[in-house]
Design a protein around this motif. Structure first.
Motif, PDB file in Angstrom:
ATOM      1  N   THR A 106       0.836  -1.197   0.000  1.00  0.00           N
ATOM      2  CA  THR A 106       0.000   0.000   0.000  1.00  0.00           C
ATOM      3  C   THR A 106       0.870   1.247   0.000  1.00  0.00           C
ATOM      4  O   THR A 106       1.790   1.368   0.811  1.00  0.00           O
ATOM      5  N   SER A 107       0.587   2.135  -0.913  1.00  0.00           N
ATOM      6  CA  SER A 107       1.313   3.411  -0.944  1.00  0.00           C
ATOM      7  C   SER A 107       0.344   4.545  -0.662  1.00  0.00           C
ATOM      8  O   SER A 107      -0.855   4.436  -0.967  1.00  0.00           O
ATOM      9  N   LEU A 108       0.846   5.594  -0.062  1.00  0.00           N
ATOM     10  CA  LEU A 108       0.051   6.789   0.132  1.00  0.00           C
ATOM     11  C   LEU A 108       0.853   7.975  -0.362  1.00  0.00           C
ATOM     12  O   LEU A 108       2.096   7.962  -0.348  1.00  0.00           O
ATOM     13  N   SER A 109       0.154   8.978  -0.823  1.00  0.00           N
ATOM     14  CA  SER A 109       0.828  10.156  -1.353  1.00  0.00           C
ATOM     15  C   SER A 109      -0.138  11.331  -1.357  1.00  0.00           C
ATOM     16  O   SER A 109      -1.352  11.162  -1.288  1.00  0.00           O
ATOM     17  N   PHE A 110       0.419  12.529  -1.434  1.00  0.00           N
ATOM     18  CA  PHE A 110      -0.376  13.723  -1.669  1.00  0.00           C
ATOM     19  C   PHE A 110       0.521  14.772  -2.308  1.00  0.00           C
ATOM     20  O   PHE A 110       1.753  14.758  -2.121  1.00  0.00           O
ATOM     21  N   GLN A 111      -0.088  15.634  -3.101  1.00  0.00           N
ATOM     22  CA  GLN A 111       0.676  16.710  -3.721  1.00  0.00           C
ATOM     23  C   GLN A 111       0.717  17.881  -2.760  1.00  0.00           C
ATOM     24  O   GLN A 111      -0.291  18.520  -2.490  1.00  0.00           O
ATOM     25  N   ALA A 112       1.912  18.157  -2.241  1.00  0.00           N
ATOM     26  CA  ALA A 112       2.061  19.234  -1.273  1.00  0.00           C
ATOM     27  C   ALA A 112       1.948  20.596  -1.951  1.00  0.00           C
ATOM     28  O   ALA A 112       1.316  21.510  -1.427  1.00  0.00           O
ATOM     29  N   THR A 113       2.569  20.727  -3.123  1.00  0.00           N
ATOM     30  CA  THR A 113       2.500  21.983  -3.879  1.00  0.00           C
ATOM     31  C   THR A 113       2.946  21.720  -5.309  1.00  0.00           C
ATOM     32  O   THR A 113       3.625  20.730  -5.599  1.00  0.00           O
ATOM     33  N   SER A 114       2.551  22.626  -6.193  1.00  0.00           N
ATOM     34  CA  SER A 114       3.006  22.548  -7.586  1.00  0.00           C
ATOM     35  C   SER A 114       3.800  23.792  -7.982  1.00  0.00           C
ATOM     36  O   SER A 114       4.135  23.974  -9.148  1.00  0.00           O
ATOM     37  N   VAL A 115       4.095  24.634  -6.992  1.00  0.00           N
ATOM     38  CA  VAL A 115       4.800  25.901  -7.276  1.00  0.00           C
ATOM     39  C   VAL A 115       5.988  26.081  -6.334  1.00  0.00           C
ATOM     40  O   VAL A 115       6.290  27.192  -5.900  1.00  0.00           O
ATOM     41  N   TYR A 132       5.803  16.155  -3.723  1.00  0.00           N
ATOM     42  CA  TYR A 132       4.873  15.129  -3.260  1.00  0.00           C
ATOM     43  C   TYR A 132       5.384  14.512  -1.963  1.00  0.00           C
ATOM     44  O   TYR A 132       6.586  14.250  -1.819  1.00  0.00           O
ATOM     45  N   GLY A 133       4.451  14.283  -1.041  1.00  0.00           N
ATOM     46  CA  GLY A 133       4.758  13.490   0.137  1.00  0.00           C
ATOM     47  C   GLY A 133       4.347  12.050  -0.125  1.00  0.00           C
ATOM     48  O   GLY A 133       3.201  11.794  -0.519  1.00  0.00           O
ATOM     49  N   VAL A 134       5.269  11.097   0.053  1.00  0.00           N
ATOM     50  CA  VAL A 134       5.007   9.703  -0.312  1.00  0.00           C
ATOM     51  C   VAL A 134       5.577   8.764   0.744  1.00  0.00           C
ATOM     52  O   VAL A 134       6.325   9.180   1.638  1.00  0.00           O
ATOM     53  N   ALA A 220       6.668  16.095   4.579  1.00  0.00           N
ATOM     54  CA  ALA A 220       5.874  16.973   3.727  1.00  0.00           C
ATOM     55  C   ALA A 220       4.720  17.594   4.508  1.00  0.00           C
ATOM     56  O   ALA A 220       4.402  18.775   4.323  1.00  0.00           O
ATOM     57  N   ARG A 221       4.114  16.808   5.391  1.00  0.00           N
ATOM     58  CA  ARG A 221       3.014  17.326   6.217  1.00  0.00           C
ATOM     59  C   ARG A 221       3.496  18.422   7.157  1.00  0.00           C
ATOM     60  O   ARG A 221       2.760  19.359   7.472  1.00  0.00           O
ATOM     61  N   TYR A 224       4.272  21.593   4.646  1.00  0.00           N
ATOM     62  CA  TYR A 224       3.061  22.129   4.008  1.00  0.00           C
ATOM     63  C   TYR A 224       1.868  21.762   4.880  1.00  0.00           C
ATOM     64  O   TYR A 224       1.428  20.610   4.904  1.00  0.00           O
ATOM     65  N   THR A 225       1.375  22.752   5.579  1.00  0.00           N
ATOM     66  CA  THR A 225       0.354  22.496   6.619  1.00  0.00           C
ATOM     67  C   THR A 225      -1.030  22.988   6.203  1.00  0.00           C
ATOM     68  O   THR A 225      -1.838  23.333   7.053  1.00  0.00           O
ATOM     69  N   GLN A 226      -1.311  23.035   4.900  1.00  0.00           N
ATOM     70  CA  GLN A 226      -2.622  23.506   4.473  1.00  0.00           C
ATOM     71  C   GLN A 226      -3.716  22.545   4.950  1.00  0.00           C
ATOM     72  O   GLN A 226      -3.488  21.339   5.075  1.00  0.00           O
TER      73      GLN A 226
END
Length: 413
Positions: A106-115, A132-134, A220-221, A224-226
């Motif tokens: 199982t993998s998890l990921s999220f896009q922290a930012t694109s800029v 990306y945080g992975v 990453a979390r 980037y704390t949005q």
């Protein structure tokens, strides 16, 4: 036999030269029909090859848990009929703890930012880097390969090590003349040691997949704390025979995490890469049908134009036909000559349309950065269709020319 064939071709070319303007217009009309067919099919093939390749790299034995299904019903105002909650970090963490189906990763990921702006020494990139945080299974589940260095380990993720993997484009800007492995870059003031360089994956719809940085998910979390981060969960099953069972177990586990009772519908989506590829194929089929309809209508018009130009040619060359018949030319010889002219004109139109169509598909692929490949099936069909159209359009003029009375033809003014 061949000498007679080439003689007929030579006569056909001489005849075409004598009525050049009408012939060019007919060739252009035929070419437009073939252009529509080959051009649209070239673009569709480039689109399908690129998107299917991207999803296929995930593997046929991979499925995702996401906020919505690939297709979502909308109401008349265009809004979603059903609003699903995001896949939160608590959902992800609980799923990792509870989902224990054998032979799965199982993998998890999220896009922290694109800029993001990435710095190395005194150099820095433009603020267009994706971060990306992975976790340690991300590369395997997404079909991403390492070009140099190594992947994340379980301990890198658990210990929140400040390490990262970078896309291949960084070798072209920040690290032009040096090996990036074990160098340190800075993102938002946090230094990361580069442990791996990813293989190039190109771009899709202008999204550069080689200008990204992968970092441990918890790190990453922290950077980037949005709020309301939507996570992606991907499960890879080693044995494809267990795919359905693994998917059912994942659905049950995630329903329990979401607190759904047995009569409630899922408030999340399950997607397999195979399903996405099949849906893309079904969408491109409509585009292919549209290409055929457009080209058939245009080619139908061009066949009428081709028939008209040949009828005019028969009328203008009535005396010539009479002379040939008087010298002993057979009906089949006259008929073959006019057939040859229509076929030559048709094939010129086919060549024009194929060239324009391939160039259109190539330009489309370059603009949108797709993988271009020659649509051989469309090219073959275009050649066959123009030959058939030429035969049909030339049948009546050739028959009329062959049936002319030689005496009346010699008297024609």
């Amino acid at each position: 036999m061949f000498s007679l064939f080439w003689e007929n071709v030579r006569i056909a070319l001489d005849s075409i030269k004598s009525q050049l303007l009408r012939t060019i217009l007919t060739i252009v009309i035929i070419g437009i029909g073939i252009w529509a067919l080959v051009g649209i099919l070239s673009a569709v093939k480039a689109l399908e090859t690129t998107i299917s390749g991207n999803f296929a790299s995930m593997g046929a034995n991979t499925f995702n848990i996401q906020q919505y299904e690939f297709t979502v019903q909308t109401n008349r105002s265009g809004e979603r009929e059903k609003i699903n909650p995001i896949i939160s970090y608590n959902n992800v963490r609980e799923f990792l703890d509870k989902y224990e189906f054998p032979s799965t990763k199982t993998s998890l990921s999220f896009q922290a930012t694109s800029v993001a702006e990435v710095k190395y020494g005194s150099e820095k990139t433009d603020p267009e880097v994706q971060v990306y945080g992975v976790n340690e299974n991300y590369l395997e589940n997404t079909g991403t390969e390492i070009d140099k260095g190594r992947n994340f380990t379980f301990f890198d993720i658990q210990n929140n090590n400040k390490v990262c993997l970078i896309g291949s484009d960084f070798e072209k800007n920040l690290f032009k003349d040096e090996d990036p492995i074990n160098k340190s870059i800075s993102i938002r003031g946090v230094k990361f040691k580069i442990i791996g360089l990813l293989e190039s994956k190109g771009s899709t719809f202008g999204n550069n997949q080689d200008l990204k940085v992968l970092i441990p998910v918890q790190v990453a979390r922290g950077i980037y704390t949005q709020p309301n981060i939507n996570y992606n969960i991907s499960i890879k099953v080693d044995d494809k025979q267990l795919m359905e069972a693994a998917q059912d177990e994942a659905i049950i586990t995630f329903r329990n995490i979401r607190g759904l009772n047995p009569v409630e519908a899922n408030n999340f989506g399950i997607e397999r890469s195979e399903d996405l590829i099949n849906r893309i194929a079904s969408i491109t089929q409509y585009l292919e049908i549209a290409a055929w309809i457009i080209s058939i209508i245009t080619i139908l018009g061009s066949s009428i134009a081709l028939m008209n130009i040949m009828l005019v040619s028969v009328t203008e060359r009535t005396r010539e036909i009479g002379v040939r018949k008087a010298l002993g030319a057979k009906r089949s010889t006259i008929s073959t000559q006019f057939f040859m002219e229509t076929i030559v004109i048709g094939q010129f139109g086919s060549i024009l349309g194929i060239i324009l169509g391939v160039l259109t598909g190539f330009a489309f692929a370059k603009i949108f950065e797709f993988d271009f490949s020659l649509p051989w099936s469309a090219i073959i069909w275009a050649t066959i269709i123009t030959f058939i159209v030429a035969v049909i359009a030339g049948s009546y003029p050739a028959s009329k020319a062959a049936g002319l009375d030689p005496i009346e033809s010699l008297r024609y003014e």
